[in-house]
Design an enzyme around this catalytic site. Structure first.
Site, PDB file in Angstrom:
ATOM      1  N   ARG A 127     -30.688   1.016 -37.954  1.00 38.56           N
ATOM      2  CA  ARG A 127     -29.407   1.424 -38.526  1.00 38.56           C
ATOM      3  C   ARG A 127     -29.526   1.645 -40.029  1.00 38.56           C
ATOM      4  O   ARG A 127     -28.980   2.590 -40.576  1.00 38.56           O
ATOM      5  CB  ARG A 127     -28.370   0.335 -38.238  1.00 38.56           C
ATOM      6  N   TYR A 128     -30.216   0.730 -40.698  1.00 38.70           N
ATOM      7  CA  TYR A 128     -30.402   0.808 -42.154  1.00 38.70           C
ATOM      8  C   TYR A 128     -31.827   1.291 -42.431  1.00 38.70           C
ATOM      9  O   TYR A 128     -32.747   0.909 -41.709  1.00 38.70           O
ATOM     10  CB  TYR A 128     -30.231  -0.574 -42.779  1.00 38.70           C
TER      11      TYR A 128
ATOM     12  N   ARG B  31     -34.714  -1.636 -42.711  1.00 39.88           N
ATOM     13  CA  ARG B  31     -34.922  -2.731 -41.760  1.00 39.88           C
ATOM     14  C   ARG B  31     -34.550  -2.316 -40.341  1.00 39.88           C
ATOM     15  O   ARG B  31     -33.629  -1.518 -40.146  1.00 39.88           O
ATOM     16  CB  ARG B  31     -34.148  -3.984 -42.171  1.00 39.88           C
TER      17      ARG B  31
ATOM     18  N   CYS C  44     -31.897 -15.240 -22.963  1.00 41.68           N
ATOM     19  CA  CYS C  44     -31.510 -16.252 -23.960  1.00 41.68           C
ATOM     20  C   CYS C  44     -31.578 -17.629 -23.310  1.00 41.68           C
ATOM     21  O   CYS C  44     -31.591 -17.749 -22.080  1.00 41.68           O
ATOM     22  CB  CYS C  44     -30.083 -16.024 -24.432  1.00 41.68           C
TER      23      CYS C  44
ATOM     24  N   CYS D 164     -23.714 -17.025 -24.436  1.00 42.81           N
ATOM     25  CA  CYS D 164     -22.467 -17.306 -25.140  1.00 42.81           C
ATOM     26  C   CYS D 164     -21.390 -16.377 -24.595  1.00 42.81           C
ATOM     27  O   CYS D 164     -21.625 -15.176 -24.452  1.00 42.81           O
ATOM     28  CB  CYS D 164     -22.684 -17.087 -26.631  1.00 42.81           C
TER      29      CYS D 164
ATOM     30  N   CYS E 207     -20.605 -13.242 -26.667  1.00 39.67           N
ATOM     31  CA  CYS E 207     -21.753 -12.473 -27.174  1.00 39.67           C
ATOM     32  C   CYS E 207     -21.439 -10.991 -27.297  1.00 39.67           C
ATOM     33  O   CYS E 207     -20.954 -10.370 -26.367  1.00 39.67           O
ATOM     34  CB  CYS E 207     -22.942 -12.667 -26.244  1.00 39.67           C
TER      35      CYS E 207
ATOM     36  N   ARG F 191     -23.611  -8.726 -27.348  1.00 34.48           N
ATOM     37  CA  ARG F 191     -24.550  -7.971 -26.500  1.00 34.48           C
ATOM     38  C   ARG F 191     -24.469  -8.439 -25.060  1.00 34.48           C
ATOM     39  O   ARG F 191     -25.432  -8.356 -24.312  1.00 34.48           O
ATOM     40  CB  ARG F 191     -25.970  -8.159 -27.011  1.00 34.48           C
TER      41      ARG F 191
ATOM     42  N   ASP G 174     -16.942  -9.817 -32.487  1.00 38.03           N
ATOM     43  CA  ASP G 174     -17.002  -8.391 -32.159  1.00 38.03           C
ATOM     44  C   ASP G 174     -16.133  -8.060 -30.943  1.00 38.03           C
ATOM     45  O   ASP G 174     -15.743  -8.934 -30.177  1.00 38.03           O
ATOM     46  CB  ASP G 174     -18.456  -7.987 -31.888  1.00 38.03           C
TER      47      ASP G 174
ATOM     48  N   ASP H 108     -18.530  -6.105 -38.048  1.00 42.02           N
ATOM     49  CA  ASP H 108     -19.240  -4.908 -37.599  1.00 42.02           C
ATOM     50  C   ASP H 108     -18.201  -3.961 -37.020  1.00 42.02           C
ATOM     51  O   ASP H 108     -17.443  -4.349 -36.133  1.00 42.02           O
ATOM     52  CB  ASP H 108     -20.262  -5.267 -36.503  1.00 42.02           C
TER      53      ASP H 108
ATOM     54  N   LYS I 279     -22.637  -3.676 -41.076  1.00 40.13           N
ATOM     55  CA  LYS I 279     -21.819  -4.848 -41.434  1.00 40.13           C
ATOM     56  C   LYS I 279     -21.019  -4.556 -42.694  1.00 40.13           C
ATOM     57  O   LYS I 279     -21.555  -4.026 -43.662  1.00 40.13           O
ATOM     58  CB  LYS I 279     -22.719  -6.051 -41.652  1.00 40.13           C
TER      59      LYS I 279
HETATM   60  C1  LIG Z   1     -27.138  -6.910 -38.464  1.00 38.99           C
HETATM   61  C2  LIG Z   1     -28.176  -5.882 -38.428  1.00 38.99           C
HETATM   62  C3  LIG Z   1     -29.215  -5.905 -39.366  1.00 38.99           C
HETATM   63  C4  LIG Z   1     -29.354  -6.974 -40.426  1.00 38.99           C
HETATM   64  O1  LIG Z   1     -28.413  -6.831 -41.413  1.00 38.99           O
HETATM   65  P1  LIG Z   1     -28.489  -7.788 -42.686  1.00 38.99           P
HETATM   66  O2  LIG Z   1     -27.243  -7.493 -43.429  1.00 38.99           O
HETATM   67  O3  LIG Z   1     -29.737  -7.418 -43.415  1.00 38.99           O
HETATM   68  O4  LIG Z   1     -28.570  -9.181 -42.175  1.00 38.99           O
HETATM   69  C5  LIG Z   1     -30.170  -4.925 -39.302  1.00 38.99           C
HETATM   70  N1  LIG Z   1     -30.126  -3.959 -38.375  1.00 38.99           N
HETATM   71  C6  LIG Z   1     -29.133  -3.907 -37.467  1.00 38.99           C
HETATM   72  C7  LIG Z   1     -29.149  -2.819 -36.463  1.00 38.99           C
HETATM   73  C8  LIG Z   1     -28.125  -4.867 -37.465  1.00 38.99           C
HETATM   74  O5  LIG Z   1     -27.150  -4.801 -36.540  1.00 38.99           O
HETATM   75  S1  SF4 Z   2     -24.938 -14.721 -28.955  1.00 39.70           S
HETATM   76 FE1  SF4 Z   2     -25.738 -13.426 -27.274  1.00 39.70          FE
HETATM   77  S2  SF4 Z   2     -27.832 -12.938 -27.872  1.00 39.70           S
HETATM   78 FE2  SF4 Z   2     -27.212 -14.730 -29.080  1.00 39.70          FE
HETATM   79  S3  SF4 Z   2     -27.851 -16.546 -27.878  1.00 39.70           S
HETATM   80 FE3  SF4 Z   2     -25.718 -16.113 -27.345  1.00 39.70          FE
HETATM   81  S4  SF4 Z   2     -25.889 -14.822 -25.512  1.00 39.70           S
HETATM   82 FE4  SF4 Z   2     -27.911 -14.747 -26.511  1.00 39.70          FE
END
Ligand SMILES: *Cc1c(COP(=O)(O)O)cnc(C)c1O
Ligand code: SF4
Length: 348
Positions: free
Chosen positions: A88-89, A92, A101, A105, A108, A110, A269, A306, A313
């Site tokens: 995304r960025y 990174r 996992c 959660c 979550c 995801r 989220d 997000d 973020k």
């Molecule tokens: C959250 C996230 C990051 C990390 O973001 P930071 O602000 O550096 O902690 C990097 N890539 C993706 C796709 C993310 O969702």
């Molecule tokens: S928040 Fe989602 S990805 Fe993270 S430990 Fe919980 S279930 Fe797994």
């Protein structure tokens, strides 16, 4: 105690009433259930508002899916150039070697993608993901996420860390994990050794309540910190779990006292069936505002949101800059709410 992974076991453990079982089987058939013995030991089955149970025990409230909730609430899919990578960025990427996992959660973001059935990256897919990272010299940081990367065997995790360590343009390897809280005994000498690298390896622990930071978890985190790995924490703001000042304060203080720096406080989220966990942004800001001055600066996380669609973020914490006046003076607010005039410089 054994790991709980289906509603019948929840009923046997006295965590859900038998009359809810049928509905909970419907919940569990869509979103995986896992409660580790370490987490179960922190639950008081007699407390209907138990903050650990609320995070991990499935609830019929999850069947209420609101129209603004999304299967991909933070828009990861649009930023996935190869399987297992979210980019995304520019500087990174997320690398997701597994979908499994230790615990699942209920909030979550995801939740549609994680679970015991979701396969890990195959060796060829991992090669392709690492080749993508090697090719793009803008990438400075790789964030292992998932799923939970610390669920991998030390051998597989160590191999990934070693291969990342060998990529010249990377400066940092970051690991996002709930394992030190969910399954602390997994963080043994072998796993810690697998995380050793020449590059900086940062750990981000996901923890939402001080009760998760009991002695076994503190010992697991100490093994990481003592090995020279800086540890940060991320917390999800969750209604009925940590959305009051005293609970949040206890969590943040406990983290800092165990050498963990609170990094992010995430607004929950828009994942399907998670509406019962979301607070308003105004309530979140009031909580964060209440922390300023009241607890050490070391304890202050950055409150972030997000947005759906994948823009990334966005910091949504309160601002203490009130207004800029025409004569170059700026009005700022202190932690007690008193306003002050600050003589700002103009034009530079
Ligand atoms: C959250 C996230 C990051 C990390 O973001 P930071 O602000 O550096 O902690 C990097 N890539 C993706 C796709 C993310 O969702
Ligand atoms: S928040 Fe989602 S990805 Fe993270 S430990 Fe919980 S279930 Fe797994």
């Amino acid at each position: 105690m054994k790991r709980i992974s289906d509603p019948d076991q929840l009923a046997e453990a006295g965590l859900v009433p038998a009359e809810k079982l049928e509905a909970l089987h419907r919940v569990a058939s869509r979103w995986a259930v896992s409660i580790t013995p370490a987490m179960q030991a922190r639950i008081d089955p007699a407390d209907p508002a138990d903050p650990i149970a609320r995070q991990l025990v499935p609830s019929v409230a999850e069947l209420a899916i609101a129209s603004d909730e999304r299967e991909d609430p933070i828009g990861d899919a649009a930023y996935s150039p190869v399987k297992g990578i979210t980019h995304r960025y520019p500087d990174r990427v997320l690398l997701k070697p597994t979908h499994t996992c230790a615990v699942y959660c209920r909030f979550c973001f995801r939740r549609e993608a994680v679970g015991p059935g979701g396969e890990s990256l195959s060796p060829a897919e991992l090669d392709a993901a690492l080749a993508y990272i090697s090719r793009d010299e803008r990438i400075w940081e790789v964030i292992l996420s998932g799923g939970d990367p610390l669920i991998l065997s030390p051998r597989r995790l160590g191999e990934i860390v070693r291969r990342l360590d060998a990529i010249g343009h990377l400066g940092v390897i970051r690991v996002h994990t709930r394992v030190p809280a969910a399954e602390p005994e997994r963080v043994d000498a072998e796993l810690v050794a697998a995380l050793r690298a020449n590059k900086a390896v940062w750990i981000v622990l996901h923890a939402n309540h001080a009760r998760e930071l009991d002695e076994p978890t503190r010992a697991a985190v100490a093994r990481l910190v003592d090995a020279g790995l800086p540890v940060l924490a991320q917390t999800v703001l969750l209604a009925g779990v940590n959305d009051d000042p005293a609970t949040l304060e206890a969590l943040l203080r406990a983290l800092v006292a165990m050498r963990v720096k609170p990094y992010y406080l995430h607004h929950a989220d828009l994942a399907p069936g998670t509406g019962h966990f979301r607070s308003s942004i105004a309530a979140g800001q009031a909580l964060v505002r209440g922390l300023r001055g009241r607890v050490s600066g070391l304890c202050q996380p950055s409150y972030v949101l997000d947005v759906p669609g994948g823009a990334g973020k966005i910091p949504i914490g309160p601002s203490y800059l009130r207004e800029s006046l025409a004569d170059g003076k700026t009005v700022v607010e202190d932690w007690q709410g008193k306003l002050h005039l600050y003589p700002d410089v103009e034009g530079r």
